[in-house]
Structures are given as C-alpha cells and as structure tokens.
Motif scaffolding. Structure first.
Motif, mmCIF file in Angstrom:
data_model
loop_
_atom_site.group_PDB
_atom_site.id
_atom_site.type_symbol
_atom_site.label_atom_id
_atom_site.label_comp_id
_atom_site.label_asym_id
_atom_site.label_seq_id
_atom_site.Cartn_x
_atom_site.Cartn_y
_atom_site.Cartn_z
ATOM 1 N N ALA A 63 0.819 -1.232 0.000
ATOM 2 C CA ALA A 63 0.000 0.000 0.000
ATOM 3 C C ALA A 63 0.839 1.263 0.000
ATOM 4 C CB ALA A 63 -0.983 0.006 1.182
ATOM 5 N N GLY A 64 2.107 1.161 -0.432
ATOM 6 C CA GLY A 64 2.958 2.323 -0.552
ATOM 7 C C GLY A 64 3.347 2.975 0.763
ATOM 8 N N GLU A 65 3.194 2.249 1.856
ATOM 9 C CA GLU A 65 3.562 2.815 3.169
ATOM 10 C C GLU A 65 5.066 3.078 3.214
ATOM 11 O OE1 GLU A 65 2.122 -0.137 5.767
ATOM 12 O OE2 GLU A 65 0.045 0.544 5.647
ATOM 13 N N SER A 66 5.448 4.135 3.898
ATOM 14 C CA SER A 66 6.858 4.484 3.964
ATOM 15 C C SER A 66 7.221 4.905 5.383
ATOM 16 C CB SER A 66 7.161 5.622 2.976
ATOM 17 O OG SER A 66 8.553 5.826 2.885
ATOM 18 N N PRO A 67 7.463 3.900 6.288
ATOM 19 C CA PRO A 67 7.659 4.231 7.708
ATOM 20 C C PRO A 67 9.019 4.839 8.024
ATOM 21 C CG PRO A 67 7.868 1.885 7.375
ATOM 22 C CD PRO A 67 7.521 2.458 6.038
ATOM 23 N N GLY A 68 9.944 4.890 7.088
ATOM 24 C CA GLY A 68 11.248 5.487 7.372
ATOM 25 C C GLY A 68 12.135 4.552 8.159
ATOM 26 N N MET A 69 12.995 5.116 9.093
ATOM 27 C CA MET A 69 13.933 4.297 9.851
ATOM 28 C C MET A 69 13.192 3.593 10.989
ATOM 29 S SD MET A 69 16.519 4.861 8.036
ATOM 30 C CE MET A 69 17.929 4.226 8.932
ATOM 31 N N ILE A 70 13.221 2.269 11.018
ATOM 32 C CA ILE A 70 12.464 1.493 12.012
ATOM 33 C C ILE A 70 13.323 0.375 12.564
ATOM 34 C CG2 ILE A 70 10.149 1.968 11.101
ATOM 35 C CD1 ILE A 70 10.427 -0.622 9.468
ATOM 36 N N THR A 71 12.864 -0.208 13.714
ATOM 37 C CA THR A 71 13.584 -1.357 14.261
ATOM 38 C C THR A 71 13.218 -2.604 13.461
ATOM 39 O OG1 THR A 71 11.814 -1.959 15.783
ATOM 40 C CG2 THR A 71 13.497 -0.410 16.601
ATOM 41 N N LEU A 72 14.055 -3.624 13.622
ATOM 42 C CA LEU A 72 13.806 -4.900 12.937
ATOM 43 C C LEU A 72 12.465 -5.488 13.374
ATOM 44 C CD1 LEU A 72 15.733 -6.187 10.911
ATOM 45 C CD2 LEU A 72 16.513 -7.736 12.701
ATOM 46 N N THR A 73 12.147 -5.345 14.680
ATOM 47 C CA THR A 73 10.888 -5.864 15.198
ATOM 48 C C THR A 73 9.706 -5.195 14.506
ATOM 49 O OG1 THR A 73 11.897 -6.262 17.345
ATOM 50 C CG2 THR A 73 9.493 -6.188 17.282
ATOM 51 N N THR A 74 9.780 -3.870 14.370
ATOM 52 C CA THR A 74 8.708 -3.149 13.680
ATOM 53 C C THR A 74 8.635 -3.576 12.230
ATOM 54 O OG1 THR A 74 9.149 -1.295 15.123
ATOM 55 C CG2 THR A 74 7.795 -0.862 13.175
ATOM 56 N N ALA A 75 9.797 -3.774 11.607
ATOM 57 C CA ALA A 75 9.830 -4.183 10.199
ATOM 58 C C ALA A 75 9.110 -5.501 10.003
ATOM 59 C CB ALA A 75 11.279 -4.281 9.720
ATOM 60 N N LEU A 76 9.222 -6.426 10.997
ATOM 61 C CA LEU A 76 8.512 -7.695 10.873
ATOM 62 C C LEU A 76 7.034 -7.520 11.207
ATOM 63 C CD1 LEU A 76 9.308 -10.722 10.247
ATOM 64 C CD2 LEU A 76 8.908 -11.111 12.682
ATOM 65 N N THR A 77 6.774 -6.784 12.278
ATOM 66 C CA THR A 77 5.399 -6.590 12.717
ATOM 67 C C THR A 77 4.536 -6.014 11.600
ATOM 68 O OG1 THR A 77 6.276 -6.124 14.923
ATOM 69 C CG2 THR A 77 3.973 -5.535 14.533
ATOM 70 N N ASP A 78 5.078 -5.004 10.906
ATOM 71 C CA ASP A 78 4.308 -4.356 9.841
ATOM 72 C C ASP A 78 4.671 -4.870 8.458
ATOM 73 O OD1 ASP A 78 3.061 -2.905 11.782
ATOM 74 O OD2 ASP A 78 4.502 -1.232 11.679
ATOM 75 N N SER A 79 5.557 -5.873 8.423
ATOM 76 C CA SER A 79 5.949 -6.516 7.169
ATOM 77 C C SER A 79 6.408 -5.494 6.120
ATOM 78 C CB SER A 79 4.785 -7.357 6.629
ATOM 79 O OG SER A 79 5.272 -8.306 5.701
ATOM 80 N N VAL A 80 7.476 -4.767 6.478
ATOM 81 C CA VAL A 80 7.969 -3.708 5.591
ATOM 82 C C VAL A 80 8.971 -4.313 4.599
ATOM 83 C CG1 VAL A 80 9.133 -1.487 5.478
ATOM 84 C CG2 VAL A 80 7.623 -2.026 7.418
ATOM 85 N N ASN A 81 8.604 -4.333 3.324
ATOM 86 C CA ASN A 81 9.423 -4.979 2.298
ATOM 87 C C ASN A 81 10.821 -4.380 2.173
ATOM 88 O OD1 ASN A 81 7.454 -6.774 1.601
ATOM 89 N ND2 ASN A 81 6.720 -5.614 -0.185
ATOM 90 N N THR A 82 10.885 -3.059 2.047
ATOM 91 C CA THR A 82 12.177 -2.440 1.765
ATOM 92 C C THR A 82 13.166 -2.660 2.899
ATOM 93 O OG1 THR A 82 11.193 -0.381 2.578
ATOM 94 C CG2 THR A 82 11.301 -0.676 0.183
ATOM 95 N N ALA A 83 12.662 -2.654 4.164
ATOM 96 C CA ALA A 83 13.549 -2.877 5.296
ATOM 97 C C ALA A 83 14.199 -4.250 5.199
ATOM 98 C CB ALA A 83 12.755 -2.758 6.606
ATOM 99 N N TRP A 84 13.390 -5.281 4.882
ATOM 100 C CA TRP A 84 13.911 -6.655 4.830
ATOM 101 C C TRP A 84 14.770 -6.893 3.589
ATOM 102 C CZ3 TRP A 84 14.356 -9.337 8.968
ATOM 103 C CH2 TRP A 84 13.473 -9.109 10.027
ATOM 104 N N ALA A 85 14.452 -6.163 2.503
ATOM 105 C CA ALA A 85 15.314 -6.273 1.331
ATOM 106 C C ALA A 85 16.700 -5.736 1.661
ATOM 107 C CB ALA A 85 14.702 -5.514 0.151
ATOM 108 N N ASN A 86 16.736 -4.638 2.419
ATOM 109 C CA ASN A 86 18.030 -4.107 2.871
ATOM 110 C C ASN A 86 18.770 -5.121 3.734
ATOM 111 O OD1 ASN A 86 18.092 -1.581 1.631
ATOM 112 N ND2 ASN A 86 16.701 -0.709 3.174
ATOM 113 N N VAL A 87 18.023 -5.790 4.634
ATOM 114 C CA VAL A 87 18.646 -6.807 5.485
ATOM 115 C C VAL A 87 19.247 -7.899 4.611
ATOM 116 C CG1 VAL A 87 18.195 -8.632 7.181
ATOM 117 C CG2 VAL A 87 17.180 -6.357 7.483
ATOM 118 N N GLY A 88 18.456 -8.360 3.629
ATOM 119 C CA GLY A 88 18.939 -9.427 2.742
ATOM 120 C C GLY A 88 20.204 -9.013 2.034
ATOM 121 N N GLU A 89 20.242 -7.774 1.521
ATOM 122 C CA GLU A 89 21.432 -7.313 0.809
ATOM 123 C C GLU A 89 22.623 -7.188 1.748
ATOM 124 O OE1 GLU A 89 20.483 -3.949 -1.755
ATOM 125 O OE2 GLU A 89 20.029 -5.484 -3.287
ATOM 126 N N ALA A 90 22.348 -6.767 3.001
ATOM 127 C CA ALA A 90 23.438 -6.642 3.979
ATOM 128 C C ALA A 90 24.032 -8.006 4.320
ATOM 129 C CB ALA A 90 22.914 -5.959 5.250
#
Lengths: 456, 483
Positions: free
Chosen positions: B253-280
């Motif tokens: 839905a185009g949500e853009s929460p900005g800088m978040i914790t890993l827990t929040t990234a999972l809770t809200d299922s933020v794609n870009t955050a986890w893609a960054n994790v994968g690349e890291a």
C-alpha cells in the motif's frame, strides 16, 4: 531282512510321506481345515493299500527282485500326486486312476508275460512297431496334436491323447539291446583305427547310421528334440556297454551334434529353442522365452527351502485371469507357469520345496538309475545286461532332458518327468519299463545267489 | 561288460549333479537378480495375496484397510479407504491396476510384512501366515477434517501442521483432494489426470511451487539475528521505493515508515527494510540459513521422491540455483525473485523457530504395529541445527508482536500469546482459472512460551491478505490440535 520285507518297509514310509504331503497341501488351504485329519490319512491309506497289493504279487511272482526299485518309484508317484493335487485336485484324481491302470498293466506283465527273454525273438517286429509309434502323430495327421511348443508329440485317439514316444523308447531299447548283443563281437573285432579314432567296420556301421537317421527324422518330422535326445542317448549307452569303445560314443555324439547344428540352422522351431536357451531374457527374443523365464522365476522364488506345499503362486489371481479360448481351463490356461502339471512340474516342485526338494527328486532318479545299473551288473546274460542298461539309461536321461530344459542346462524340450508329470502315456510306459527291470532283476538275483539275500 | 556300466552310471550321475548345480544357481546364487528382473511379475501378484496392514490416524480412525475377496489360494485382498478423499493426500492408494503411491508406496515393505528370507523361514516354522504390519500415522483425522473443510470453503490451497519437538506431521491437507477409492481403475485414475482445472492429484502440501511472500521474512529475521549482524532493535531503512538490485521496490500500500527497528519491520511486514537486510547479509549467508531450514534440497521426509518438490530459487529450466549464481538476494529475503516453496517447507520454518532453533525431520508414521501387536514407535530425529536458542527466542518475540500489533492482529489461539507471520504474494492474477491476484499465507506456532504446534496455511487466488484469509484457517487448526 529279506528283499521283500525291505520293500514293504520302504513302501510304508512312502505311504506316510503321502499322508504328510496331503496334510501340507490342506494346511496351506486354510479354508478346508476339516480335511486335514481324515482325508490326508485316507489318501495315504489308499496309496499304501495299492502299493501293498502290488507288493503281495511281487512276493509271489518276483520274490528276489530288487527291493528298492518299487518303493523309489512309489516315492516319485507320491511327489507327483501331491504336486498335482496342489496344482488342481482333479488332475491328481485322474493321475491316480492312470496309476491304477498302469499298475494293472504292470500286474499283467508280471503275471502273464513271465519270460522277458522271448522279446529277443521278436526284435524286428518290435523295432518296426517302435518306429511306427514314433511316426504315428504324423501318420495320423488328421489326429495329430501340435502342442504349444510346435512339436508333434501327441496322437489324438479320440478318447485320449497319447504320446507314442513314451512307448517307442521301450521298443527301441529292446531292439538295440537284442541287436547289439548279437553284433558286439563283430563291432569290436572288425574295428579299424582311423585318424586316432577306432571306427566300427563299415558293413556294421549301417544299423548305427539308421539309428542316427531315425533320431534326425524324429527331429524333422516330429520336431521332438527331447525324445530324440533321450533315445539317441539310450542308444549310445547300450552301444558303449556292448562294445566298451568310447570312440563309438564320440562318433555318435559328433553325428548327433552335426545333425542338430544343421537343424538348428534350418528348422525355425529348433532354432528358436536354441536362441531362448542361450539368452532367455534377450530384449527382442522369441515370445516363447516367457516359458523359461517363468520357470527360472519360480525356482528363484523357491529359494533354499521353498514356499511350502500349497503356498506358491501357480494359478493367476482372479483379477489377472485372461479369457481362455478353446475350452481350456486351468492349468492349461491362467497359470503363471506354462504347463505346470507336465513340462514345468519340476519348477513347481522347486518353488514349493526349494533347492532341497529339487535335489531330492534328482537324487531319486539317481537312485533308481543305481538300482537299474546294479541289475545290469549282476544280470547273467548279455541281453539282460544290455536291456537293463538301456532301460535305466533312457529313464535317467528322460529326467535329465526335462529337468535340464527347465533349469536352462540344455534347450527346453517337451518330455515328461517320469512318474511325476501328469500324463497317461508316460506313466504307463514307465511302469512297463520298471516291470521289465524288476523281472530282469528277479532273474539275475535268483540265478546268481540263489536266495542269498544279504549280499544284495 | 561291467566296467563300462560303472563308467556309464558315473557319467549319468555327473549329468544329474549338473542339474542340482543349476537348480542351486537359480534358487540361491542368482535368485536375488531373478526376483528383481523386470519381467518378473511375481512380487506384484504375490503382494495381492497378503493382507496388507491397516493404516490408522493417530486418533484411531481407519484410513486404509484390506478386505479379502475369493477363497483359498485364490484369495486376494483389495484396498479400501473408508475416509475417502480426506487422506487421499498424503496416504495415496494401492491397487492392482493402477499401482501404488504415497505412504502406501513409501511404507510398502512394512505394510506387506516384508522381512529377510531367514526371518520368513522362522515364521514359517512357527506356522505364521504372511501378514503386513499396521501403521499408525502422526496425522490427526479431526484436525485434517477441519483443515480440509476450511480450505474447501475458501479455495485451493494447503495446510501443514507439525509438532515442533518431534517433527510429527499432524495435518497435511491439500485442496482439492481425490478419493483414492476412485483410483482403483485406470479410467478412474485417468479422469483425475485429465482434470487440468483442479489438478486433484497435485499434492499441494509438498508438490506446489508457491511464492512464499512475506512469510520468508521469518527466515530473513533468523539469518539477520543468528549471524550476529542484527538485533531485534537494529534500525533499518523502511522507506518506500528504494532501489533494490537496481529496481525500485515498494511496500504494501505504498507505506513508507522510514527508519524502524527490525521488530517493527517484521510486525508491519515492511518490504524495503527486509530487502536491505537481505542485501546486507549477502547471498552466501542467506543461502546458508536457507539450507539449514531445508530449502534447496528434497524434504527429509520418508515419502516417494517423485511426489515431493524442493523449495528454493529456480532457474527457468527448473534447476535450483546456489549462492554463487546471480540472484537478487534482497527480493529473495522478502519472498519474491524466483523463489518458490511448499507449505511443508514453510511449516518447517515455523517449527524450527518454535523448537529452540532445532529442526526435526518431518515424519508421517508414528508407530509400526506388527501382527502380534508389538508396537515399534518411530523415534524423532533431528534434521539440523538452524539457529541458537537465543535467536529462536528473539524471533519468537518478534513473531508474537505480529499477532498482537501487526498484520495478524485480531487472530487468537486460545488465551495464550502465539507467534505468527502473514504473507501476501502478489502474482498479478490472470493465470488460467485464477483471476484474483494473491497467494496468501500464514505461518506460526502456539503457544508462544511453550510451542506445541507449528503450522503453515496457504490459499491460491485470493483477493485479500494472508492475515484475513490464511490466518483464520491456521489459528483454527492450531486451536483444534491444542484443544
């Protein structure tokens, strides 16, 4: 113990085995538990009773005859009846009737035809009769039955089909024994050495070539590889004993091999048999290979000890049944093994009784051979000796030819397993053979030791 | 004339000895080879005469039994499946005309009581007739029934439930199923094969190639924390539209929460955050954790191999790639790219987290019961050490946050907290027979403090999200099993 008492003892043991065998078959068929107790004992009792009747006649007429031959034959018959009963019970009842008929003929021979030496006088008549018998399936062409292997083995006489080769083998042996007893001296004395081989004199070579030709004719006209192998083997056996010349045997074998090799190239029926024998699992092999394959699978299934009587797979399960044309019924149709009651009964025996059972059956043929050759050794005159040798050799060779075919030792042929396979001609002819052996034996033992039983 | 008689007899004895030799060749030395010869139909024919063992569910319902037909040596046994389609997957069938498959195939030796020749001889001496062993499966008929009916009410899909501590599979449902009784005839079986619209013979639990969507973020979370590069409180960039592997990636839905914790990234299922994790983490580390979870290989399940599919990233020709192949690892980390999985694999992901980081081998058979009633339980076996217990605990806390505050909020399993993760893979629809866009998922386990059951539920062709569609099925099945 006297000879006849030893015989009685042996027969009693065979009677018990018959009972045990039927019990095993009934036990396997869990539906008929009620039959186990009574019926097995009754069948065993009948069997022993019939043997006892023959035994009593032998006491009166052939008191000195070999004590082991008849019990050994009874043992084979017991194997046969139990296996046939296990395949299809109606076959065993028919076979039992055939045994009674053959024993009737046996008694007639022993009681009426007292002196077998007269056979010598009619040897040419017997020889002609034998050849006519052999050719009869082709002569009675309208009644000839081409069996599943493509051989003209049976002659249809309307009421029953008849395998003339079974009787013919006895005629041929009688003729050869008599003829070679006469000519052995000239065959030996007139021999010439040529290329390291001792050759019989030319003028006496003729009859030998005639026998060879007869065997080849059998192959071509009757297409019966098994019978010709058995008859030619019997001929070589008598020839060897009469002349004590290995070279004659080698020449005979070479002649047979040359003839056979030629036929294997030209007669499709023989050629196919050889191909299957060389590789039963060839990818594009003849369709007939399936018979030998099933035989080997059945034996592999038996293993060391076998599946147990009544426990192996012979009749196809209901859902695998095919439509049987021409009014055929099991076991001629819907059997996993072709002809489980005749040609392949040895494979059935190994399937159910294992290597030990198969070896036991082979041992019995070896022992019957031993008693037959023993009779030949102690026989007082040349004709008796050669006759006993011929009859014993033909009998053992017949077992070898069919068991060898079923176990891929030699190409598969259609002869019966003596006293075990289903079939009237075989039982009757072999019973006549045994009657002759017993008569020779009685005469030999009476004349040699005058009742000195202990020394065999 | 006697000497030649003896020699003749010796020759004939030699011939008879050859016969004994050849008989022993066929009965003993070459016997094994002949029994396995492809022309040899005896084993198949004979197995029809053996009463095959019964197959029961762990709660005692008869799934498969053999009924006799005919008399005496002509008696054969025919298979019957009283529960019909309920266990068509995964039990399979065994019929003369159509062969055998499923558990009927993988457990065939036990079901027909096959033992060595010596053991057979002993049994013969004891007068025992040949009879197969019974099987008690790990599957629970009531839970299977519930899962199947839930799926049937919604659409095609699958539910797999595993006991984390033992690997026992309690539910393995695939919809559509098939009634194994109808597979007895070739025409009946052919009808199943011809049914392209529903593919009833496709066992979706272990044969499907579904994109896992955001449920893959559980694997990413485990890799991130267990590798030591992240903690649940690490800050990651969840801004929408970042370039991942050179292509802009968007959040749900185009949500853009900005800088978040890993827990929040999972809770809200933020794609870009986890893609960054994968690349890291990089492909090598990420594939290492996938391997530990059982991806990129056949499942270690005792089941016919041709009926199972390995989960992983596949090339167009269907071969699995490894870390050295070019791959967009950022998108793999959010369940996209060419990654396809089976529901069994995702249930194993949840189970490994639930079991303190140890993945147990999945098992379908609980007990083998021989004809005398002796019970031989199948021992649980560890498959791999996926993560440390500390990582498992941290990821559990994150997954509980999903069910309490995140995409799965509102779902319950009893009164205790439970762990979960939703997934909504957008396929774009337009496939044959499927106009709706989403492959929806839920994976999780319950209760969170002492996990007894782990589950993966998925539904094809949905217009909604994993939390709305797959979540209720998964929680209902877990509630039933914990009941």
């Amino acid at each position: 113990m006297s000879a006849r008492n030893r015989e009685l003892f042996g027969l009693f043991g065979v009677g018990l085995l018959v009972t045990a065998g039927f019990t095993a078959v009934f036990t396997a068929d869990t539906v008929d538990t009620a039959k186990i107790g009574n019926t097995s004992l009754i069948y065993g009792g009948y069997f022993f009773g019939v043997c006892l009747a023959i035994h009593v006649v032998m006491r009166l007429r052939l008191p000195n005859a070999d004590p082991y031959l008849f019990p050994l034959v009874a043992l084979l018959a017991a194997f046969g009846l139990v296996l046939l009963f296990r395949i299809e019970d109606s076959l065993a009842f028919k076979q039992a009737t055939l045994f009674l008929v053959s024993l009737g003929i046996f008694l007639a021979i022993v009681l009426v035809f007292r002196d077998y030496m007269v056979l010598e006088r009619y040897r040419y008549l017997i020889a002609v009769g034998g050849i006519l018998l052999l050719l009869s399936p082709r002569l009675l062409i309208d009644h000839a039955v081409v069996d599943r292997t493509g051989a003209y083995i049976n002659a249809d006489l309307g009421f029953t089909s008849f395998q003339p080769a079974e009787l013919a083998k006895i005629c041929v042996v009688i003729f050869l024994a008599s003829y070679l007893r006469d000519r052995r001296e000239v065959l030996i004395v007139g021999a010439r050495r040529f290329l390291g081989l001792t050759l019989p004199p030319l003028k006496h070579l003729g009859p030998l070539l005639v026998v060879w030709g007869a065997a080849m004719l059998m192959l071509i006209f009757i297409r019966d590889l098994g019978s010709s192998l058995m008859l030619f083997g019997g001929f070589l056996a008598i020839l060897y004993v009469a002349t004590n010349r290995v070279s004659f045997v080698i020449i005979g074998m070479l002649l047979f091999l040359v003839g056979f090799a030629f036929l294997a190239q030209t007669v499709p029926h023989v050629q196919e048999r050889v191909e299957i024998w060389q590789d039963p699992f060839a990818v594009d092999g003849p369709a007939g290979a399936q018979q030998l394959q099933q035989s080997l699978f059945a034996q592999a299934n038996g293993g060391l000890f076998g599946e147990g009587l009544g426990q192996s797979l012979i009749e196809l399960p209901r859902t695998f049944k095919v439509h049987c044309s021409g009014g055929l019924t099991f076991p001629d149709c819907n059997s996993i093994l072709p002809a489980p009651h005749t040609d392949f009964i040895y494979a059935v025996a190994v399937d159910e009784l294992g290597l030990f059972g198969g070896a036991a059956i082979i041992c019995i043929y070896g022992l019957i051979g031993a008693r037959g050759f023993r009779t030949a050794v102690i026989a007082p005159d040349g004709f008796s000796k050669l006759l006993a040798v011929g009859l014993s050799a033909v009998f053992v060779l017949q077992a070898f030819v069919i068991i060898g075919g079923v176990t891929q030792v030699i190409p598969l042929t259609g002869v019966t397993l003596p006293f075990i396979s289903f079939g009237g001609s075989s039982v009757i002819a072999n019973m006549i053979l045994v009657a002759l052996l017993l008569m020779i034996s009685d005469r030999a033992r009476s004349e040699t030791w005058r009742g000195d039983e202990v020394r065999l | 004339m006697n000497a030649p008689i003896y020699r003749l007899y010796a020759t004939l004895l030699l011939l008879l000895t050859v016969l004994v030799g050849y008989t022993s060749r066929w009965t003993v030395f070459d016997a094994e080879e002949l029994r396995e010869n492809t022309f040899n139909k005896r084993p198949l024919l004979e197995s029809q005469g053996i009463p095959r063992g019964e197959i029961r569910s762990i709660d005692g319902e008869v799934i498969a039994r053999s009924v006799p037909e005919g008399q005496g040596s002509q008696r054969i046994y025919k298979r019957e499946y009283p529960l019909g389609a309920l266990f068509g997957h995964p039990v399979g069938y065994d019929f003369i005309n159509t062969g055998l498959t499923g558990i009927e195939a993988s457990e065939n030796d036990a079901l027909i009581g096959k033992t060595g020749e010596f053991a057979t001889l002993l049994e013969e001496l004891q007068g025992k007739s040949e009879e197969g062993d019974d099987l008690v499966l790990t599957l629970d008929a009531d839970a299977q029934r519930l899962a199947t009916s839930q799926l049937e009410a919604i659409g095609f899909g699958s539910v797999v439930a595993i006991e984390p501590a033992t690997g026992a599979i309690r539910v393995m449902a695939s919809n559509p199923g098939f009634d194994p009784n109808s597979a007895a005839t070739t025409s009946g079986l052919e009808a199943f094969y011809q049914d392209d619209a529903t593919s009833p013979l496709l066992q979706r639990a272990i044969q499907s190639a579904y994109p896992p969507g955001s449920t893959m973020k559980v694997v990413s979370a485990v890799a991130a924390i267990d590798s030591g590069q992240f903690t649940p409180d690490s800050i990651v960039d969840g801004t929408d539209g970042q370039l991942i592997d050179g292509v802009p990636l968007h959040n749900f839905a185009g949500e853009s929460p900005g800088m978040i914790t890993l827990t929040t990234a999972l809770t809200d299922s933020v794609n870009t955050a986890w893609a960054n994790v994968g690349e890291a983490l990089g492909a090598e580390t990420y594939f290492e954790y996938m391997d530990r979870f059982g991806f990129n290989q056949q499942p270690e399940l005792d089941y016919p191999a041709n009926l199972m599919r390995a989960s992983g990233v596949r090339q167009e020709d269907g071969t699995l790639i490894d870390a050295s192949d070019p791959v967009d690892i950022g998108r793999v980390a959010i369940g996209q790219e060419r990654l396809t999985v089976t529901p069994l694999q995702m249930a194993e992901v949840a189970a490994a987290v639930a079991n303190d980081g140890d993945l147990m081998k999945p098992q379908l058979v609980a007990e083998v019961v021989d004809p005398d009633g002796r019970v031989d339980p199948v021992e649980p076996q560890k498959q791999s050490d996926v993560m440390s217990p500390a990582t498992a605990e941290a990821v559990t806390v994150m997954m509980v946050s999903v069910t309490e505050n995140g995409t799965a909020a509102g779902l319950t399993v009893g009164d205790s907290p439970f762990a979960g993760k939703t997934g909504t893979a957008e396929l774009g629809g337009g496939r044959a027979g499927c106009d709706l866009p989403n492959q929806v998922w839920f994976i999780g386990f319950a209760p969170a403090d002492d996990p007894q059951i782990a589950v993966a539920a998925t539904v094809e062709c949905s217009a909604e999200t994993g939390g709305a569609v797959a979540g209720p099925i998964a929680t209902a099945v877990m509630s039933e099993l914990l009941g």
